[in-house]
Design a protein around this motif. Structure first.
Motif, PDB file in Angstrom:
ATOM      1  N   SER A   1      29.280  30.215  52.823  1.00  0.00           N
ATOM      2  CA  SER A   1      29.083  30.625  51.430  1.00  0.00           C
ATOM      3  C   SER A   1      30.277  31.406  50.895  1.00  0.00           C
ATOM      4  CB  SER A   1      27.816  31.464  51.299  1.00  0.00           C
ATOM      5  OG  SER A   1      27.941  32.655  52.051  1.00  0.00           O
ATOM      6  N   ALA A   2      31.232  31.753  51.745  1.00  0.00           N
ATOM      7  CA  ALA A   2      32.425  32.475  51.300  1.00  0.00           C
ATOM      8  C   ALA A   2      33.411  31.563  50.572  1.00  0.00           C
ATOM      9  CB  ALA A   2      33.118  33.152  52.480  1.00  0.00           C
ATOM     10  N   THR A   3      33.180  30.236  50.585  1.00  0.00           N
ATOM     11  CA  THR A   3      34.028  29.307  49.845  1.00  0.00           C
ATOM     12  C   THR A   3      33.772  29.510  48.360  1.00  0.00           C
ATOM     13  OG1 THR A   3      33.876  27.682  51.614  1.00  0.00           O
ATOM     14  CG2 THR A   3      34.646  26.883  49.485  1.00  0.00           C
ATOM     15  N   GLU A   4      34.839  29.718  47.602  1.00  0.00           N
ATOM     16  CA  GLU A   4      34.707  29.934  46.163  1.00  0.00           C
ATOM     17  C   GLU A   4      35.699  29.055  45.426  1.00  0.00           C
ATOM     18  OE1 GLU A   4      35.233  34.044  45.260  1.00  0.00           O
ATOM     19  OE2 GLU A   4      33.734  34.698  46.707  1.00  0.00           O
ATOM     20  N   ASP A   5      35.363  28.719  44.179  1.00  0.00           N
ATOM     21  CA  ASP A   5      36.287  27.930  43.365  1.00  0.00           C
ATOM     22  C   ASP A   5      37.587  28.680  43.108  1.00  0.00           C
ATOM     23  OD1 ASP A   5      34.599  25.791  43.271  1.00  0.00           O
ATOM     24  OD2 ASP A   5      33.703  26.365  41.360  1.00  0.00           O
ATOM     25  N   ASP A   6      37.514  29.980  42.967  1.00  0.00           N
ATOM     26  CA  ASP A   6      38.724  30.798  42.886  1.00  0.00           C
ATOM     27  C   ASP A   6      38.667  31.724  44.089  1.00  0.00           C
ATOM     28  OD1 ASP A   6      40.885  32.394  42.408  1.00  0.00           O
ATOM     29  OD2 ASP A   6      40.239  33.066  40.436  1.00  0.00           O
ATOM     30  N   ASP A   7      39.378  31.378  45.129  1.00  0.00           N
ATOM     31  CA  ASP A   7      39.228  32.050  46.417  1.00  0.00           C
ATOM     32  C   ASP A   7      40.065  33.314  46.597  1.00  0.00           C
ATOM     33  OD1 ASP A   7      41.778  31.091  46.816  1.00  0.00           O
ATOM     34  OD2 ASP A   7      41.201  29.567  48.267  1.00  0.00           O
ATOM     35  N   GLY A   8      40.696  33.781  45.543  1.00  0.00           N
ATOM     36  CA  GLY A   8      41.516  34.976  45.659  1.00  0.00           C
ATOM     37  C   GLY A   8      42.920  34.677  46.139  1.00  0.00           C
ATOM     38  N   TRP A   9      43.181  33.440  46.535  1.00  0.00           N
ATOM     39  CA  TRP A   9      44.516  33.019  46.946  1.00  0.00           C
ATOM     40  C   TRP A   9      45.188  32.247  45.831  1.00  0.00           C
ATOM     41  CZ3 TRP A   9      44.513  31.062  52.697  1.00  0.00           C
ATOM     42  CH2 TRP A   9      44.034  32.082  53.526  1.00  0.00           C
ATOM     43  N   GLY A  10      44.544  32.215  44.662  1.00  0.00           N
ATOM     44  CA  GLY A  10      45.103  31.479  43.529  1.00  0.00           C
ATOM     45  C   GLY A  10      44.751  30.008  43.537  1.00  0.00           C
TER      46      GLY A  10
END
Length: 176
Positions: free
Chosen positions: A27-36
């Motif tokens: 669930s930690a997968t995000e559309d904006d993952d903080g890596w740009g």
């Protein structure tokens, strides 16, 4: 490697590989993952190929590239360890370490072409993960015959660490 590592749990699964990929995600997968990355799936694919690891890593996501185009009966062994397990890379064709955070205790294995993912409940936490594969024969041909198999070993980590290619299958040299 830590001494005294103990195997906590092991599960043998059958997962789907399609378009030469298996997504392993939490669930930690995000559309904006903080890596740009606005699209973590394409970013993980780019990471897999551009790094030469053929395993791409993004927060909450591992993109495991397979030599074969598809295999809907891909063997996957999932192991949870108390610490980094003993080195057995000589028994595998390809091996990569990366990080995978599992905040809610669920990871899924899905083919990049869609379909129903295989889900597995594990203890929540931040993990170092070792992805190992074997039975590789030829890019584009392995897999469809059911020759390749994979193992995922997870153990707790206390800090983020860059992905590491531990062993590279020479057959990846023909990948374009």
């Amino acid at each position: 490697m830590s001494t005294g590592a103990q195997l906590i749990a092991a599960h043998d699964l059958i997962v789907r590989a399609d378009y030469g990929q298996i997504y392993i995600e939490s669930s930690a997968t995000e559309d904006d993952d903080g890596w740009g990355d606005l699209d973590p799936y394409n970013a993980a694919l780019d990471d897999a190929t551009e790094s030469g690891r053929f395993v791409g890593v993004r927060p909450g996501l591992i993109d495991l590239l397979t030599p074969g185009q598809w295999n809907f009966q891909t063997p996957m062994r999932l192991e949870i360890w108390s610490a980094e397990p003993a080195d057995d890379r000589d028994e595998w064709d390809h091996e990569v370490d990366g990080d995978l955070d599992v905040p809610d205790g669920w990871i899924s294995f899905a083919a990049s072409g869609g379909g129903y993912p295989e889900r597995m409940e594990i203890p929540s936490g931040d993990y170092r993960v070792r992805v190992s594969g074997r039975g590789f024969t030829q890019v584009g041909r392995a897999g469809a015959e059911g020759d390749d198999s994979y193992r995922l070993r997870l153990w707790p980590r206390d800090r983020a660490t860059a992905p590491v290619l531990r062993k590279r299958w020479p057959g990846w040299d023909v990948h374009r």
